[in-house]
Write an enzyme that holds these catalytic residues in place. Structure first.
Site, PDB file in Angstrom:
ATOM      1  N   ASN A  38       0.849  -1.184   0.000  1.00 48.52           N
ATOM      2  CA  ASN A  38       0.000   0.000   0.000  1.00 48.52           C
ATOM      3  C   ASN A  38       0.895   1.249   0.000  1.00 48.52           C
ATOM      4  O   ASN A  38       2.126   1.138   0.047  1.00 48.52           O
ATOM      5  CB  ASN A  38      -0.927  -0.039   1.220  1.00 48.52           C
ATOM      6  CG  ASN A  38      -0.163   0.211   2.502  1.00 48.52           C
ATOM      7  OD1 ASN A  38       0.860  -0.430   2.751  1.00 48.52           O
ATOM      8  ND2 ASN A  38      -0.642   1.117   3.329  1.00 48.52           N
ATOM      9  N   CYS A  78       1.894   3.463   2.122  1.00 44.76           N
ATOM     10  CA  CYS A  78       2.843   3.686   3.227  1.00 44.76           C
ATOM     11  C   CYS A  78       3.687   2.457   3.524  1.00 44.76           C
ATOM     12  O   CYS A  78       4.568   2.503   4.389  1.00 44.76           O
ATOM     13  CB  CYS A  78       2.091   4.112   4.484  1.00 44.76           C
ATOM     14  SG  CYS A  78       1.153   5.634   4.275  1.00 44.76           S
ATOM     15  N   GLU A  85       3.123  -0.241   5.133  1.00 42.10           N
ATOM     16  CA  GLU A  85       2.952  -1.024   6.356  1.00 42.10           C
ATOM     17  C   GLU A  85       2.093  -2.253   6.070  1.00 42.10           C
ATOM     18  O   GLU A  85       2.014  -3.167   6.899  1.00 42.10           O
ATOM     19  CB  GLU A  85       2.347  -0.170   7.484  1.00 42.10           C
ATOM     20  CG  GLU A  85       0.842  -0.021   7.472  1.00 42.10           C
ATOM     21  CD  GLU A  85       0.359   1.042   6.504  1.00 42.10           C
ATOM     22  OE1 GLU A  85      -0.814   1.429   6.599  1.00 42.10           O
ATOM     23  OE2 GLU A  85       1.146   1.501   5.660  1.00 42.10           O
TER      24      GLU A  85
END
Length: 541
Positions: free
Chosen positions: A474, A476, A478
């Site tokens: 995704n 970011c 994470e």
């Protein structure tokens, strides 16, 4: 499941003992300009002004809520969990201007989210008894109000709008899995099944307009951005600029399509009033267009610098040319003739020497002849949200290069690295691995992009490796899992569990972890997704 009370008491409002205050909110630009404001609203008294601003400016449903609502009876659902819809008879008695309202109390937001989770949890058979559902409902509302925990943003934007207010809308092309049957279904409206997931990884094929192809991805991304979610894709399946098309000719290349997606993302504000679209663009280190991709953002940064500097220079020189014309003491014809007007000749030569195009110089002379004493040139600046950055490409995504152990070995031993065509697997080009690694480092230093993702290391940690490789993330990073899956997130505020001295309230932490894990599980069952594949795979895993 049996749910125990930790924060609340049976028969008592979860807000008992929590003080609420009336506040207002203003968001101002760095120069003091008012960007947005919200009227007075209610929020917990111990919330910071920043938390109140975020609630009012981002998370409140600002419009479209029926002012008068009534419960919808469901025999198999406890009365306190009955959903609501517009009471049309009562609404018609109101003036038109008063028939639709927005949220103005934090408790309304807490109630709609926790109520929606409890409702779908009850429907899904998560609670043993009615009192367990009520306990869950109360405990979740308390934790939200006291900032003990919080879900990801799309929950605040979307969850409970149908359950609490009866909001409906035309289907946006989403799908969900009916947990009763396990079968895939198309959503009938935009709100009955909310989009609570924040993080998506989507696949994209080499086809131009087919389902699952390049142009289809932009539509799926738009569905996510509209409701406040972010998405990432590995674009390495798309053929490079040097590769042939089936109908003849050559592909326009990976970057040409990435630029289309970048413009599409830039045109959409997630959630309508919330934030910029969030997306991740990933390219494998062996893609023939990887060098162009690596330098994309740093080249655009230099374009911004050129635009900012050039705009000021063009404005100065063109106005100097006009002033040389109008401040001339000769005849009209002589003043506009660079062979006679030496000041004009000097300014034109200086402008050309500094790169001002002849077309711009001609326009300045024409304006001067018509009596204008100045020319307006858009003055640009280097602020990240400025016109200069909106003019260049690549500003609406995080870029990452996907590198392998084999590539790093080639860098270490100073070997050549093959870039592989996508259509036939042939070698398009061989480059020195250290040169490619240096390009990544230099571009990252210059513009903070691209980042790097270590493909083999990530897949060494893969928990479901038999189901396929992890190829992306995704925005970011994470969330890393299979293509065409999604996750919804929540955060626990650890400082809320800190006691006196070095003590930590383990019992409260376990309780919160239990309920929020349950909440995220329920959220999968109630959710809708932007494609059939994501709906099916997210539900299955």
């Amino acid at each position: 499941m049996q749910i125990q009370r930790h924060y609340t008491k049976a028969g008592q409002s979860p807000y008992e003992g929590i003080e609420f205050k009336t506040v207002s909110s203003e968001i101002r630009d760095i120069d003091g300009t008012l960007v947005a404001e919200a009227g007075e609203f209610k929020a917990p008294a111990d919330w910071s002004q920043m938390a109140c601003d975020i609630l009012a400016q981002k998370y409140f449903r600002k419009a479209g809520i029926p002012a008068k609502r009534k419960p919808v009876t469901e025999d198999d659902v406890p009365e306190f969990l009955w959903r609501h819809e517009e009471d049309t008879a009562a609404t018609k008695k109101l003036k038109k201007v008063n028939r639709l309202i927005g949220e103005t109390d934090a408790r309304a937001v807490f109630d709609r989210m926790a109520g929606c989770w409890a409702y779908h949890g009850w429907k899904g058979g998560y609670f043993d008894r009615e009192q367990d559902a009520l306990t869950y409902f109360d405990e979740m509302r308390y934790m939200l109000a006291k900032q003990i925990a919080a879900p990801n943003s799309p929950q605040w934007f979307n969850t409970g709008l149908h359950w609490a207010y009866g909001l409906t809308g035309k289907s946006q092309g989403h799908y969900f899995v009916d947990f009763r049957t396990g079968k895939l279904r198309k959503s009938e409206n935009a709100y009955e099944h909310p989009q609570p997931h924040a993080c998506f990884i989507q696949s994209v094929g080499d086809e131009l307009v087919a389902e699952g192809g390049i142009m289809d991805l932009w539509a799926r991304e738009a569905r996510l951005f509209k409701y406040g979610s972010g998405t990432g894709s590995n674009f390495s399946s798309i053929r490079s600029a040097s590769e042939p098309l089936s109908g003849g000719g050559q592909s326009s290349g990976l970057l040409s399509f990435l630029k289309v997606g970048d413009v599409s993302a830039g045109a959409i504000k997630s959630g309508g009033t919330t934030r910029r679209a969030a997306k991740m663009v990933i390219v494998d280190i062996d893609h023939p267009d990887v060098e162009e991709f690596i330098g994309w953002k740093s080249r655009e940064e230099m374009k911004v610098a050129a635009l900012v500097c050039g705009a000021k220079m063009v404005q100065k020189h063109l106005n100097d040319i006009i002033h040389a014309c109008i401040n001339c003491s000769g005849t009209d014809e002589d003043c506009f003739d660079a062979k006679v007007n030496m000041a004009l000749k000097r300014e034109i030569k200086t402008a050309r020497r500094n790169g001002v195009p002849d077309g711009a110089i001609e326009r300045a002379l024409h304006l001067a002849r018509q009596g204008f004493d100045t020319i307006e040139v858009p003055v640009l600046d280097a602020d990240w949200d400025s016109e200069a950055y909106r003019t260049v490409s690549g500003q609406n995504a995080n870029n990452s290069v996907r590198i392998t152990d084999a590539f790093l070995q080639a860098v270490e031993t100073d070997e050549y690295w093959d870039l592989i065509r996508r259509t036939d697997g042939a070698v398009a080009k061989s480059v020195r691995a250290r040169d490619l690694w240096h390009q990544i480092a230099k571009a990252g230093w210059a513009s903070a992009d691209p980042g790097v993702q270590f493909h083999d290391t990530i897949n060494d940690w893969h928990t479901c490796s038999k189901s396929g490789e992890i190829r992306g993330s995704n925005p970011c990073s994470e969330y890393m899992f299979l293509d065409d899956t999604a996750c919804n997130l929540a955060s626990l505020n650890l400082m809320k569990f800190k006691g006196a001295g070095k003590s930590f309230d383990i019992a409260a932490f376990e309780h919160a972890s239990h309920l929020w894990t349950l909440t995220l599980e329920i959220s999968v069952a109630m959710a809708q997704f932007p494609s059939k594949e994501i709906a099916q795979k997210s539900y299955a895993f």
